[in-house]
Design a protein around this motif. Structure first.
Motif, short mmCIF file in Angstrom:
data_model
loop_
_atom_site.label_atom_id
_atom_site.label_comp_id
_atom_site.label_asym_id
_atom_site.label_seq_id
_atom_site.Cartn_x
_atom_site.Cartn_y
_atom_site.Cartn_z
N ILE A 1 0.61 -0.70 -0.01
CA ILE A 1 0.62 0.21 0.25
C ILE A 1 1.33 1.47 -0.10
O ILE A 1 0.92 1.81 -0.70
N SER A 2 2.46 1.03 0.60
CA SER A 2 2.92 2.41 0.69
C SER A 2 3.23 2.74 -0.31
O SER A 2 3.74 3.54 -0.95
N ARG B 1 0.79 4.43 -2.42
CA ARG B 1 0.41 5.86 -1.55
C ARG B 1 1.21 6.64 -2.76
O ARG B 1 1.48 7.94 -3.22
N LYS B 2 2.45 5.96 -2.08
CA LYS B 2 3.87 6.95 -2.73
C LYS B 2 4.04 7.52 -4.18
O LYS B 2 4.30 8.60 -4.95
N GLY C 1 -6.70 9.12 -4.98
CA GLY C 1 -5.76 9.09 -4.95
C GLY C 1 -5.65 7.42 -4.57
O GLY C 1 -5.35 7.05 -5.71
N CYS C 2 -5.71 6.32 -2.96
CA CYS C 2 -5.65 5.50 -3.30
C CYS C 2 -6.59 4.82 -3.32
O CYS C 2 -6.89 4.92 -1.87
N ASN D 1 -6.48 7.12 -9.94
CA ASN D 1 -6.43 6.36 -8.62
C ASN D 1 -5.06 5.22 -8.98
O ASN D 1 -4.56 5.06 -10.08
N THR D 2 -4.56 5.53 -7.36
CA THR D 2 -3.50 4.16 -7.76
C THR D 2 -5.05 3.24 -6.49
O THR D 2 -5.64 3.56 -6.40
N GLU E 1 -6.69 0.07 7.31
CA GLU E 1 -5.55 1.13 7.00
C GLU E 1 -5.90 2.32 6.42
O GLU E 1 -7.96 2.20 6.05
N TRP F 1 -7.19 4.33 3.40
CA TRP F 1 -8.12 4.04 1.84
C TRP F 1 -8.96 5.87 1.64
O TRP F 1 -9.28 6.83 2.56
N ASP F 2 -8.41 6.59 0.64
CA ASP F 2 -8.86 7.13 -0.04
C ASP F 2 -11.05 7.07 -0.49
O ASP F 2 -11.65 8.12 -0.94
#
Ligand code: NAD
Length: 520
Positions: free
Chosen positions: A21-22, A25-26, A120-121, A147-148, A193, A195-196
Protein backbone atom coordinates in the motif's frame (compact mmCIF):
# COMPACT_ATOMS: atom_id res chain seq x y z
CA UNK A 1 2.89 -15.96 -22.43
CA UNK A 2 -0.61 -17.08 -21.50
CA UNK A 3 -0.67 -20.59 -20.00
CA UNK A 4 -3.80 -22.69 -19.68
CA UNK A 5 -2.81 -23.84 -16.19
CA UNK A 6 -4.52 -22.26 -13.22
CA UNK A 7 -2.33 -22.77 -10.14
CA UNK A 8 -3.88 -22.90 -6.65
CA UNK A 9 -4.75 -19.61 -4.97
CA UNK A 10 -2.03 -18.34 -2.63
CA UNK A 11 -2.98 -15.76 -0.03
CA UNK A 12 -0.77 -12.68 0.22
CA UNK A 13 1.30 -12.74 3.43
CA UNK A 14 -0.28 -10.12 5.70
CA UNK A 15 3.13 -8.62 6.52
CA UNK A 16 3.46 -7.62 2.83
CA UNK A 17 0.21 -5.71 2.75
CA UNK A 18 1.36 -2.45 4.33
CA UNK A 19 4.45 -2.21 2.17
CA UNK A 20 2.44 -2.70 -1.01
CA UNK A 21 0.00 0.00 0.00
CA UNK A 22 2.88 2.39 0.84
CA UNK A 23 4.32 1.89 -2.65
CA UNK A 24 0.97 2.76 -4.22
CA UNK A 25 0.53 5.82 -2.03
CA UNK A 26 4.00 7.03 -2.88
CA UNK A 27 3.33 6.58 -6.58
CA UNK A 28 0.12 8.55 -6.29
CA UNK A 29 2.02 11.48 -4.80
CA UNK A 30 4.57 11.27 -7.60
CA UNK A 31 1.56 12.12 -9.83
CA UNK A 32 2.23 9.30 -12.25
CA UNK A 33 -1.47 8.44 -12.58
CA UNK A 34 -2.56 12.05 -13.21
CA UNK A 35 -1.55 11.78 -16.84
CA UNK A 36 -4.60 10.71 -18.85
CA UNK A 37 -2.39 9.11 -21.51
CA UNK A 38 -0.77 6.94 -18.84
CA UNK A 39 -4.23 5.79 -17.68
CA UNK A 40 -5.27 5.04 -21.24
CA UNK A 41 -2.21 2.88 -21.83
CA UNK A 42 -2.99 0.93 -18.63
CA UNK A 43 -6.59 0.38 -19.70
CA UNK A 44 -5.63 -0.65 -23.22
CA UNK A 45 -3.14 -3.16 -21.87
CA UNK A 46 -5.81 -4.43 -19.51
CA UNK A 47 -8.11 -4.94 -22.50
CA UNK A 48 -5.58 -7.19 -24.24
CA UNK A 49 -4.76 -9.06 -21.04
CA UNK A 50 -8.47 -9.89 -20.66
CA UNK A 51 -8.96 -10.71 -24.32
CA UNK A 52 -5.91 -12.96 -24.50
CA UNK A 53 -7.21 -14.85 -21.49
CA UNK A 54 -10.87 -15.22 -22.45
CA UNK A 55 -10.51 -19.00 -22.58
CA UNK A 56 -8.68 -19.00 -19.27
CA UNK A 57 -11.45 -16.89 -17.77
CA UNK A 58 -14.02 -19.40 -19.04
CA UNK A 59 -11.95 -22.27 -17.61
CA UNK A 60 -11.66 -20.54 -14.24
CA UNK A 61 -15.42 -20.04 -14.02
CA UNK A 62 -16.07 -23.60 -15.15
CA UNK A 63 -13.85 -24.66 -12.24
CA UNK A 64 -15.35 -22.29 -9.66
CA UNK A 65 -19.01 -22.46 -10.66
CA UNK A 66 -19.39 -24.95 -13.51
CA UNK A 67 -20.40 -21.85 -15.44
CA UNK A 68 -21.35 -22.37 -19.13
CA UNK A 69 -18.93 -20.55 -21.42
CA UNK A 70 -21.72 -18.57 -23.11
CA UNK A 71 -22.67 -16.93 -19.81
CA UNK A 72 -19.02 -16.08 -19.16
CA UNK A 73 -18.61 -14.39 -22.52
CA UNK A 74 -21.83 -12.42 -22.00
CA UNK A 75 -21.21 -11.31 -18.43
CA UNK A 76 -17.48 -11.43 -17.80
CA UNK A 77 -14.83 -11.35 -20.57
CA UNK A 78 -17.01 -9.78 -23.29
CA UNK A 79 -18.52 -7.38 -20.78
CA UNK A 80 -15.13 -6.19 -19.52
CA UNK A 81 -13.72 -5.80 -23.01
CA UNK A 82 -16.67 -3.62 -24.05
CA UNK A 83 -16.45 -1.64 -20.83
CA UNK A 84 -12.77 -0.88 -21.40
CA UNK A 85 -13.34 0.15 -25.03
CA UNK A 86 -16.24 2.39 -23.98
CA UNK A 87 -14.21 4.04 -21.22
CA UNK A 88 -11.07 4.52 -23.31
CA UNK A 89 -13.08 6.06 -26.16
CA UNK A 90 -14.63 8.59 -23.80
CA UNK A 91 -11.94 9.22 -21.22
CA UNK A 92 -10.48 12.41 -22.68
CA UNK A 93 -13.97 13.91 -22.85
CA UNK A 94 -14.85 12.93 -19.26
CA UNK A 95 -11.47 13.91 -17.78
CA UNK A 96 -11.21 17.39 -19.19
CA UNK A 97 -12.14 20.41 -17.10
CA UNK A 98 -15.83 21.19 -17.22
CA UNK A 99 -16.97 24.78 -17.71
CA UNK A 100 -19.04 25.71 -14.67
CA UNK A 101 -22.70 26.21 -15.43
CA UNK A 102 -25.62 27.63 -13.46
CA UNK A 103 -23.67 30.67 -12.32
CA UNK A 104 -24.53 34.30 -12.84
CA UNK A 105 -22.58 36.97 -14.62
CA UNK A 106 -20.37 38.19 -11.75
CA UNK A 107 -18.74 34.80 -11.37
CA UNK A 108 -18.14 34.32 -15.06
CA UNK A 109 -15.18 36.68 -14.86
CA UNK A 110 -13.48 34.17 -12.55
CA UNK A 111 -13.43 31.52 -15.27
CA UNK A 112 -14.92 28.87 -12.98
CA UNK A 113 -14.44 25.24 -13.92
CA UNK A 114 -14.79 21.80 -12.41
CA UNK A 115 -11.63 19.73 -12.41
CA UNK A 116 -11.99 15.94 -12.14
CA UNK A 117 -9.34 15.11 -9.56
CA UNK A 118 -8.39 11.53 -8.72
CA UNK A 119 -9.15 10.58 -5.13
CA UNK A 120 -5.81 8.92 -4.33
CA UNK A 121 -5.15 5.34 -3.30
CA UNK A 122 -8.34 3.25 -3.37
CA UNK A 123 -9.38 -0.25 -2.37
CA UNK A 124 -11.68 -2.48 -4.47
CA UNK A 125 -13.10 -5.60 -2.80
CA UNK A 126 -14.90 -8.04 -5.11
CA UNK A 127 -17.60 -10.70 -4.73
CA UNK A 128 -17.46 -14.33 -5.90
CA UNK A 129 -20.45 -14.61 -8.20
CA UNK A 130 -19.28 -12.61 -11.24
CA UNK A 131 -15.71 -12.30 -10.05
CA UNK A 132 -14.18 -10.72 -13.16
CA UNK A 133 -16.92 -8.23 -13.91
CA UNK A 134 -17.48 -7.23 -10.29
CA UNK A 135 -13.81 -6.93 -9.34
CA UNK A 136 -12.27 -5.50 -12.50
CA UNK A 137 -15.35 -3.39 -13.41
CA UNK A 138 -14.78 -0.89 -10.58
CA UNK A 139 -11.00 -1.12 -11.18
CA UNK A 140 -11.55 0.17 -14.74
CA UNK A 141 -13.27 3.24 -13.29
CA UNK A 142 -10.58 3.72 -10.64
CA UNK A 143 -7.76 3.56 -13.20
CA UNK A 144 -9.63 5.84 -15.61
CA UNK A 145 -10.05 8.40 -12.85
CA UNK A 146 -6.31 8.43 -12.08
CA UNK A 147 -6.13 6.55 -8.79
CA UNK A 148 -3.71 3.91 -7.61
CA UNK A 149 -5.64 0.75 -6.77
CA UNK A 150 -5.44 -2.22 -4.44
CA UNK A 151 -7.57 -5.07 -5.77
CA UNK A 152 -8.95 -7.80 -3.47
CA UNK A 153 -10.78 -10.57 -5.34
CA UNK A 154 -13.09 -12.97 -3.52
CA UNK A 155 -11.35 -16.05 -2.15
CA UNK A 156 -14.59 -17.97 -2.72
CA UNK A 157 -13.98 -18.11 -6.47
CA UNK A 158 -10.32 -19.19 -6.14
CA UNK A 159 -9.52 -20.05 -9.77
CA UNK A 160 -10.99 -16.74 -10.90
CA UNK A 161 -9.00 -14.90 -8.23
CA UNK A 162 -5.79 -16.41 -9.61
CA UNK A 163 -6.64 -15.41 -13.18
CA UNK A 164 -7.58 -11.88 -12.06
CA UNK A 165 -4.10 -11.59 -10.55
CA UNK A 166 -2.49 -12.93 -13.74
CA UNK A 167 -4.41 -10.38 -15.81
CA UNK A 168 -3.44 -7.48 -13.57
CA UNK A 169 0.21 -8.49 -13.33
CA UNK A 170 0.44 -8.94 -17.11
CA UNK A 171 -1.14 -5.58 -17.90
CA UNK A 172 -0.72 -3.04 -15.16
CA UNK A 173 2.13 -0.97 -13.74
CA UNK A 174 2.92 -2.65 -10.38
CA UNK A 175 3.88 0.64 -8.76
CA UNK A 176 0.27 1.80 -9.22
CA UNK A 177 -1.92 -1.30 -9.07
CA UNK A 178 -1.62 -4.46 -7.01
CA UNK A 179 -3.68 -7.56 -6.23
CA UNK A 180 -3.90 -8.75 -2.63
CA UNK A 181 -5.26 -12.29 -2.26
CA UNK A 182 -6.96 -13.46 0.88
CA UNK A 183 -9.97 -14.13 3.02
CA UNK A 184 -11.31 -12.46 6.13
CA UNK A 185 -8.00 -11.74 7.88
CA UNK A 186 -6.34 -10.27 4.78
CA UNK A 187 -9.47 -8.20 4.10
CA UNK A 188 -9.44 -6.95 7.64
CA UNK A 189 -5.75 -6.06 7.41
CA UNK A 190 -6.64 -4.04 4.32
CA UNK A 191 -9.60 -2.38 5.99
CA UNK A 192 -7.42 -1.29 8.92
CA UNK A 193 -5.51 1.01 6.55
CA UNK A 194 -6.46 4.53 5.51
CA UNK A 195 -7.99 4.70 2.02
CA UNK A 196 -9.21 7.51 -0.19
CA UNK A 197 -12.18 5.36 -1.19
CA UNK A 198 -13.35 1.81 -0.61
CA UNK A 199 -15.48 0.16 -3.27
CA UNK A 200 -17.10 -2.98 -1.88
CA UNK A 201 -19.30 -5.55 -3.59
CA UNK A 202 -20.81 -8.26 -1.41
CA UNK A 203 -23.40 -9.00 1.24
CA UNK A 204 -24.92 -6.46 3.62
CA UNK A 205 -23.36 -7.97 6.76
CA UNK A 206 -19.81 -7.57 5.42
CA UNK A 207 -20.91 -4.20 3.99
CA UNK A 208 -21.53 -3.07 7.56
CA UNK A 209 -18.04 -4.22 8.59
CA UNK A 210 -16.56 -2.24 5.70
CA UNK A 211 -18.56 0.90 6.56
CA UNK A 212 -17.47 0.68 10.21
CA UNK A 213 -13.81 0.23 9.26
CA UNK A 214 -14.03 3.26 6.96
CA UNK A 215 -15.63 5.54 9.55
CA UNK A 216 -12.55 6.35 11.72
CA UNK A 217 -10.73 7.67 8.64
CA UNK A 218 -13.88 9.29 7.19
CA UNK A 219 -13.23 7.25 4.07
CA UNK A 220 -16.01 7.42 1.48
CA UNK A 221 -17.47 4.02 0.65
CA UNK A 222 -19.41 2.62 -2.27
CA UNK A 223 -21.46 -0.37 -1.15
CA UNK A 224 -22.80 -2.62 -3.88
CA UNK A 225 -24.95 -4.99 -1.84
CA UNK A 226 -27.73 -7.47 -2.48
CA UNK A 227 -31.41 -7.33 -1.77
CA UNK A 228 -34.64 -9.26 -1.53
CA UNK A 229 -35.89 -8.19 -4.95
CA UNK A 230 -39.56 -8.67 -5.83
CA UNK A 231 -41.13 -9.42 -9.19
CA UNK A 232 -44.73 -8.18 -9.22
CA UNK A 233 -47.03 -9.93 -11.66
CA UNK A 234 -50.44 -8.31 -12.08
CA UNK A 235 -53.49 -9.93 -13.61
CA UNK A 236 -52.74 -8.08 -16.86
CA UNK A 237 -49.32 -9.67 -17.35
CA UNK A 238 -48.45 -12.10 -20.13
CA UNK A 239 -47.81 -15.43 -18.29
CA UNK A 240 -45.50 -16.89 -20.94
CA UNK A 241 -43.31 -13.79 -20.97
CA UNK A 242 -43.26 -13.73 -17.17
CA UNK A 243 -42.16 -17.35 -16.93
CA UNK A 244 -39.47 -17.26 -19.64
CA UNK A 245 -37.90 -14.03 -18.45
CA UNK A 246 -37.97 -14.79 -14.74
CA UNK A 247 -36.71 -18.32 -15.25
CA UNK A 248 -33.82 -16.99 -17.34
CA UNK A 249 -32.80 -14.44 -14.71
CA UNK A 250 -32.97 -16.99 -11.91
CA UNK A 251 -31.13 -19.78 -13.66
CA UNK A 252 -28.18 -17.79 -14.97
CA UNK A 253 -25.23 -18.71 -12.76
CA UNK A 254 -27.71 -20.97 -10.90
CA UNK A 255 -29.39 -17.90 -9.45
CA UNK A 256 -26.20 -16.52 -7.88
CA UNK A 257 -26.89 -13.07 -9.23
CA UNK A 258 -27.64 -10.02 -7.12
CA UNK A 259 -30.09 -8.43 -9.56
CA UNK A 260 -32.43 -11.38 -10.11
CA UNK A 261 -35.82 -11.55 -8.39
CA UNK A 262 -35.95 -13.28 -5.00
CA UNK A 263 -39.69 -13.83 -4.87
CA UNK A 264 -42.76 -13.36 -7.02
CA UNK A 265 -45.99 -11.67 -6.00
CA UNK A 266 -48.52 -13.08 -8.45
CA UNK A 267 -52.18 -12.06 -8.82
CA UNK A 268 -54.29 -15.11 -7.98
CA UNK A 269 -56.30 -14.60 -11.17
CA UNK A 270 -53.40 -15.69 -13.38
CA UNK A 271 -51.46 -17.88 -10.93
CA UNK A 272 -52.29 -21.29 -12.54
CA UNK A 273 -51.29 -19.99 -15.97
CA UNK A 274 -48.02 -18.54 -14.66
CA UNK A 275 -47.11 -21.82 -12.95
CA UNK A 276 -47.89 -23.82 -16.08
CA UNK A 277 -45.77 -21.48 -18.19
CA UNK A 278 -42.83 -21.87 -15.77
CA UNK A 279 -43.01 -25.64 -16.30
CA UNK A 280 -43.20 -25.17 -20.08
CA UNK A 281 -40.23 -22.79 -20.08
CA UNK A 282 -38.15 -25.10 -17.90
CA UNK A 283 -38.76 -27.97 -20.35
CA UNK A 284 -37.83 -25.72 -23.26
CA UNK A 285 -34.63 -24.40 -21.66
CA UNK A 286 -33.47 -27.72 -20.23
CA UNK A 287 -35.13 -30.57 -22.21
CA UNK A 288 -32.85 -33.12 -20.51
CA UNK A 289 -33.24 -31.51 -17.07
CA UNK A 290 -30.88 -28.97 -15.49
CA UNK A 291 -28.53 -31.53 -13.94
CA UNK A 292 -27.64 -33.15 -17.26
CA UNK A 293 -27.48 -29.83 -19.09
CA UNK A 294 -24.12 -28.19 -19.93
CA UNK A 295 -25.94 -24.85 -19.54
CA UNK A 296 -26.49 -24.90 -15.81
CA UNK A 297 -24.03 -23.79 -13.11
CA UNK A 298 -23.38 -25.21 -9.66
CA UNK A 299 -23.51 -23.59 -6.22
CA UNK A 300 -20.23 -21.96 -5.20
CA UNK A 301 -19.45 -24.05 -2.10
CA UNK A 302 -20.86 -26.33 0.58
CA UNK A 303 -21.80 -23.51 2.94
CA UNK A 304 -23.92 -21.86 0.28
CA UNK A 305 -25.41 -25.23 -0.69
CA UNK A 306 -26.47 -25.94 2.90
CA UNK A 307 -27.92 -22.45 3.34
CA UNK A 308 -30.07 -22.94 0.24
CA UNK A 309 -31.06 -26.46 1.26
CA UNK A 310 -32.19 -25.13 4.65
CA UNK A 311 -34.31 -22.47 2.95
CA UNK A 312 -36.19 -25.24 1.07
CA UNK A 313 -36.29 -27.70 4.00
CA UNK A 314 -37.65 -25.09 6.43
CA UNK A 315 -40.28 -23.76 4.06
CA UNK A 316 -43.94 -24.29 4.91
CA UNK A 317 -44.76 -23.91 1.22
CA UNK A 318 -45.57 -26.43 -1.46
CA UNK A 319 -42.97 -27.42 -4.06
CA UNK A 320 -44.53 -26.99 -7.51
CA UNK A 321 -41.46 -27.67 -9.63
CA UNK A 322 -37.95 -29.08 -9.02
CA UNK A 323 -36.72 -29.62 -5.48
CA UNK A 324 -34.00 -32.21 -6.17
CA UNK A 325 -30.38 -31.63 -5.17
CA UNK A 326 -27.01 -33.38 -5.08
CA UNK A 327 -24.56 -32.27 -2.43
CA UNK A 328 -21.56 -34.01 -3.98
CA UNK A 329 -22.05 -32.02 -7.17
CA UNK A 330 -23.28 -28.86 -5.39
CA UNK A 331 -26.33 -29.09 -7.66
CA UNK A 332 -29.69 -27.59 -6.76
CA UNK A 333 -32.51 -27.95 -9.24
CA UNK A 334 -34.50 -24.84 -10.17
CA UNK A 335 -37.23 -24.99 -7.54
CA UNK A 336 -40.60 -23.25 -7.46
CA UNK A 337 -42.33 -23.16 -4.09
CA UNK A 338 -45.75 -21.64 -3.48
CA UNK A 339 -45.66 -20.00 -0.04
CA UNK A 340 -48.41 -18.33 1.96
CA UNK A 341 -46.49 -15.79 4.00
CA UNK A 342 -43.57 -13.39 3.73
CA UNK A 343 -42.24 -15.00 6.94
CA UNK A 344 -41.52 -18.18 5.01
CA UNK A 345 -37.86 -19.29 4.97
CA UNK A 346 -37.91 -18.88 1.18
CA UNK A 347 -38.51 -15.12 1.45
CA UNK A 348 -36.95 -13.91 4.71
CA UNK A 349 -33.44 -13.86 3.25
CA UNK A 350 -31.86 -13.28 -0.14
CA UNK A 351 -31.64 -16.75 -1.70
CA UNK A 352 -28.72 -16.19 -4.08
CA UNK A 353 -29.62 -19.52 -5.66
CA UNK A 354 -32.14 -21.07 -8.08
CA UNK A 355 -35.14 -20.74 -5.77
CA UNK A 356 -38.41 -19.25 -7.00
CA UNK A 357 -40.87 -18.63 -4.16
CA UNK A 358 -44.31 -17.49 -5.30
CA UNK A 359 -46.66 -15.67 -2.96
CA UNK A 360 -50.20 -15.25 -4.40
CA UNK A 361 -51.84 -11.85 -3.85
CA UNK A 362 -55.39 -10.57 -4.36
CA UNK A 363 -54.49 -7.45 -6.28
CA UNK A 364 -51.80 -4.92 -7.17
CA UNK A 365 -52.28 -2.91 -3.96
CA UNK A 366 -51.58 -5.96 -1.83
CA UNK A 367 -48.50 -6.68 -3.96
CA UNK A 368 -47.13 -3.17 -3.44
CA UNK A 369 -47.83 -3.23 0.31
CA UNK A 370 -46.13 -6.61 0.62
CA UNK A 371 -43.07 -5.63 -1.42
CA UNK A 372 -42.56 -2.48 0.65
CA UNK A 373 -42.91 -4.47 3.88
CA UNK A 374 -40.43 -7.22 2.93
CA UNK A 375 -37.67 -4.76 1.97
CA UNK A 376 -38.45 -1.18 1.13
CA UNK A 377 -35.18 -0.55 -0.74
CA UNK A 378 -34.21 -3.67 -2.72
CA UNK A 379 -31.60 -3.65 -5.47
CA UNK A 380 -34.20 -4.23 -8.18
CA UNK A 381 -37.95 -4.37 -8.78
CA UNK A 382 -39.49 -6.20 -11.71
CA UNK A 383 -43.08 -5.27 -12.59
CA UNK A 384 -45.08 -7.23 -15.18
CA UNK A 385 -48.47 -5.86 -16.22
CA UNK A 386 -50.09 -3.19 -18.33
CA UNK A 387 -48.81 0.38 -18.52
CA UNK A 388 -51.01 1.65 -15.70
CA UNK A 389 -50.01 -1.25 -13.41
CA UNK A 390 -46.34 -0.66 -14.06
CA UNK A 391 -46.57 3.08 -13.39
CA UNK A 392 -48.47 2.42 -10.16
CA UNK A 393 -45.81 -0.05 -9.00
CA UNK A 394 -42.90 2.22 -9.90
CA UNK A 395 -44.43 5.28 -8.27
CA UNK A 396 -45.22 3.43 -5.01
CA UNK A 397 -41.91 1.65 -4.45
CA UNK A 398 -38.17 2.35 -4.23
CA UNK A 399 -35.25 0.28 -5.55
CA UNK A 400 -31.72 0.58 -6.89
CA UNK A 401 -32.99 -0.08 -10.42
CA UNK A 402 -36.05 -1.48 -12.15
CA UNK A 403 -36.66 -3.52 -15.29
CA UNK A 404 -40.20 -3.47 -16.62
CA UNK A 405 -41.36 -6.79 -18.09
CA UNK A 406 -37.95 -8.25 -17.31
CA UNK A 407 -35.55 -9.13 -14.52
CA UNK A 408 -31.82 -8.77 -13.82
CA UNK A 409 -31.53 -6.56 -16.88
CA UNK A 410 -29.23 -3.56 -16.67
CA UNK A 411 -27.86 -1.63 -19.62
CA UNK A 412 -24.07 -1.88 -19.09
CA UNK A 413 -23.27 1.80 -19.58
CA UNK A 414 -25.97 3.17 -17.25
CA UNK A 415 -25.25 3.86 -13.55
CA UNK A 416 -25.78 0.74 -11.45
CA UNK A 417 -26.14 0.69 -7.68
CA UNK A 418 -28.40 0.14 -4.73
CA UNK A 419 -30.33 2.45 -2.45
CA UNK A 420 -30.77 2.24 1.32
CA UNK A 421 -30.26 -1.34 2.43
CA UNK A 422 -29.12 -2.49 -1.01
CA UNK A 423 -26.18 -0.10 -0.89
CA UNK A 424 -25.13 3.31 -2.10
CA UNK A 425 -23.05 4.80 -4.89
CA UNK A 426 -23.07 3.64 -8.48
CA UNK A 427 -20.76 2.65 -11.31
CA UNK A 428 -20.70 1.36 -14.92
CA UNK A 429 -19.88 3.42 -18.00
CA UNK A 430 -19.30 7.05 -17.13
CA UNK A 431 -20.50 6.46 -13.56
CA UNK A 432 -17.43 4.22 -12.97
CA UNK A 433 -15.20 7.19 -13.70
CA UNK A 434 -17.36 9.56 -11.63
CA UNK A 435 -17.28 7.14 -8.66
CA UNK A 436 -13.54 7.63 -8.31
CA UNK A 437 -13.07 11.37 -8.83
CA UNK A 438 -13.54 14.46 -6.76
CA UNK A 439 -15.27 17.27 -8.62
CA UNK A 440 -13.03 20.15 -7.64
CA UNK A 441 -14.37 23.64 -8.41
CA UNK A 442 -11.58 26.05 -9.40
CA UNK A 443 -11.97 29.81 -9.71
CA UNK A 444 -9.41 32.39 -10.80
CA UNK A 445 -9.93 35.96 -9.60
CA UNK A 446 -8.19 38.34 -12.02
CA UNK A 447 -6.49 41.36 -10.47
CA UNK A 448 -8.65 43.78 -12.46
CA UNK A 449 -11.72 42.40 -10.61
CA UNK A 450 -10.41 44.01 -7.40
CA UNK A 451 -12.54 47.08 -8.00
CA UNK A 452 -15.68 44.94 -7.68
CA UNK A 453 -14.37 42.49 -5.09
CA UNK A 454 -13.32 45.25 -2.71
CA UNK A 455 -16.92 45.40 -1.50
CA UNK A 456 -16.13 42.32 0.63
CA UNK A 457 -13.40 43.97 2.70
CA UNK A 458 -14.02 45.81 5.99
CA UNK A 459 -15.03 48.37 6.98
CA UNK A 460 -18.51 47.12 6.05
CA UNK A 461 -20.45 50.26 6.89
CA UNK A 462 -22.80 51.26 4.07
CA UNK A 463 -22.05 48.20 1.96
CA UNK A 464 -25.08 45.99 2.66
CA UNK A 465 -27.42 47.79 0.31
CA UNK A 466 -24.97 47.75 -2.58
CA UNK A 467 -24.20 44.10 -1.97
CA UNK A 468 -27.88 43.14 -1.94
CA UNK A 469 -28.60 45.17 -5.02
CA UNK A 470 -25.84 43.36 -6.85
CA UNK A 471 -26.60 39.87 -5.71
CA UNK A 472 -30.21 39.34 -4.65
CA UNK A 473 -32.30 36.90 -6.64
CA UNK A 474 -35.97 37.77 -6.95
CA UNK A 475 -38.29 34.95 -5.85
CA UNK A 476 -40.82 33.76 -8.41
CA UNK A 477 -43.10 32.36 -5.68
CA UNK A 478 -45.35 33.90 -3.05
CA UNK A 479 -45.64 33.37 0.71
CA UNK A 480 -48.03 30.42 0.22
CA UNK A 481 -45.40 28.59 -1.79
CA UNK A 482 -47.26 29.23 -5.04
CA UNK A 483 -45.42 30.08 -8.22
CA UNK A 484 -46.14 33.60 -9.44
CA UNK A 485 -46.13 34.55 -13.07
CA UNK A 486 -43.96 37.56 -13.63
CA UNK A 487 -45.07 40.12 -16.16
CA UNK A 488 -42.79 40.36 -19.19
CA UNK A 489 -41.15 43.55 -17.96
CA UNK A 490 -40.37 42.08 -14.55
CA UNK A 491 -39.29 38.86 -16.21
CA UNK A 492 -36.67 40.73 -18.20
CA UNK A 493 -35.59 42.66 -15.10
CA UNK A 494 -35.10 39.52 -13.04
CA UNK A 495 -33.96 36.94 -15.56
CA UNK A 496 -30.90 35.19 -14.07
CA UNK A 497 -30.80 37.63 -11.17
CA UNK A 498 -27.28 38.63 -12.21
CA UNK A 499 -25.43 41.77 -11.37
CA UNK A 500 -25.87 43.21 -14.84
CA UNK A 501 -29.55 43.63 -14.12
CA UNK A 502 -29.10 44.22 -10.43
CA UNK A 503 -30.60 47.69 -10.30
CA UNK A 504 -33.66 46.61 -12.21
CA UNK A 505 -33.97 43.43 -10.14
CA UNK A 506 -33.81 45.43 -7.02
CA UNK A 507 -36.62 47.67 -8.23
CA UNK A 508 -38.69 44.59 -8.97
CA UNK A 509 -38.08 43.11 -5.50
CA UNK A 510 -39.17 46.28 -3.83
CA UNK A 511 -42.28 46.32 -5.99
CA UNK A 512 -43.05 42.70 -5.01
CA UNK A 513 -42.33 43.10 -1.31
CA UNK A 514 -42.07 46.66 -0.01
CA UNK A 515 -40.98 45.28 3.43
CA UNK A 516 -37.66 44.18 2.00
CA UNK A 517 -36.33 47.65 1.68
CA UNK A 518 -37.70 49.00 4.94
CA UNK A 519 -35.68 46.45 6.91
CA UNK A 520 -32.37 47.98 5.84
P1 NAD B 1 -19.40 -11.50 0.85
O1 NAD B 1 -19.92 -10.29 1.52
O2 NAD B 1 -19.37 -12.77 1.61
O3 NAD B 1 -17.88 -11.27 0.36
C1 NAD B 1 -17.49 -10.16 -0.42
C2 NAD B 1 -16.04 -9.83 -0.15
O4 NAD B 1 -15.89 -9.48 1.22
C3 NAD B 1 -15.05 -10.96 -0.42
O5 NAD B 1 -13.96 -10.44 -1.14
C4 NAD B 1 -14.63 -11.42 0.96
O6 NAD B 1 -13.29 -11.85 1.01
C5 NAD B 1 -14.78 -10.17 1.81
N1 NAD B 1 -15.12 -10.48 3.20
C6 NAD B 1 -15.84 -11.53 3.65
N2 NAD B 1 -15.96 -11.47 5.00
C7 NAD B 1 -15.29 -10.38 5.40
C8 NAD B 1 -15.05 -9.77 6.68
N3 NAD B 1 -15.52 -10.30 7.80
N4 NAD B 1 -14.32 -8.65 6.71
C9 NAD B 1 -13.84 -8.10 5.58
N5 NAD B 1 -14.05 -8.62 4.36
C10 NAD B 1 -14.76 -9.74 4.25
O7 NAD B 1 -20.23 -11.64 -0.50
P2 NAD B 1 -20.22 -12.80 -1.58
O8 NAD B 1 -20.68 -14.06 -0.94
O9 NAD B 1 -18.94 -12.82 -2.33
O10 NAD B 1 -21.34 -12.26 -2.56
C11 NAD B 1 -22.71 -12.45 -2.31
C12 NAD B 1 -23.40 -11.19 -1.86
O11 NAD B 1 -22.96 -10.09 -2.63
C13 NAD B 1 -24.89 -11.25 -2.05
O12 NAD B 1 -25.54 -10.64 -0.98
C14 NAD B 1 -25.11 -10.46 -3.32
O13 NAD B 1 -26.39 -9.93 -3.46
C15 NAD B 1 -24.07 -9.41 -3.19
N6 NAD B 1 -23.69 -8.89 -4.51
C16 NAD B 1 -24.01 -7.62 -4.83
C17 NAD B 1 -23.69 -7.14 -6.08
C18 NAD B 1 -24.00 -5.73 -6.50
O14 NAD B 1 -23.41 -5.31 -7.49
N7 NAD B 1 -24.86 -5.00 -5.84
C19 NAD B 1 -23.06 -7.98 -6.99
C20 NAD B 1 -22.76 -9.27 -6.60
C21 NAD B 1 -23.07 -9.73 -5.37
Amino acid sequence: MVTSEIPPLQFTPTEEIQERISTLRKTFFEHKTRDVEFRLVQLRKLYWAVKDRSQLIANALAKDLNRPEFETVVAESGWLENDIVFVTRNLHKWAKDEKAEDIDLTWKFMNPKIRKDPLGCVLVIGAFNYPFQLTLGPVIGAIAAGNTVVIKPSENAPASAVVIQQICEAALDPSCYTVIQGGVSESQALLAERWDKIFFTGGASVGRIVAKAAAPHLTPVVLELGGINPAIITKNANPRLVARRLLWSKLMNAGQICTSQNYLLVDREILPLVIQEFKNAYNEFYPQGAKASPDYSRIINENAFHRLKAMIDNSKGKILMGGTMDEKELFIEPTIVQVDSTDDSMIVQESFGPLIPILPVDNIDEAIRTANAVMSTPLGIYPFGNKADVEKILSSTRSGGAAVNDSALHIPTLPFGGVGESGNGAYRGRASFEAFIHRRPITTSPSWLEAILSIRYPPYAGKTKTFKAASTLLPDFDRDGQKVTLGWLRYIFTLGGGSAKAGASRAAIVAADPDTDRKE
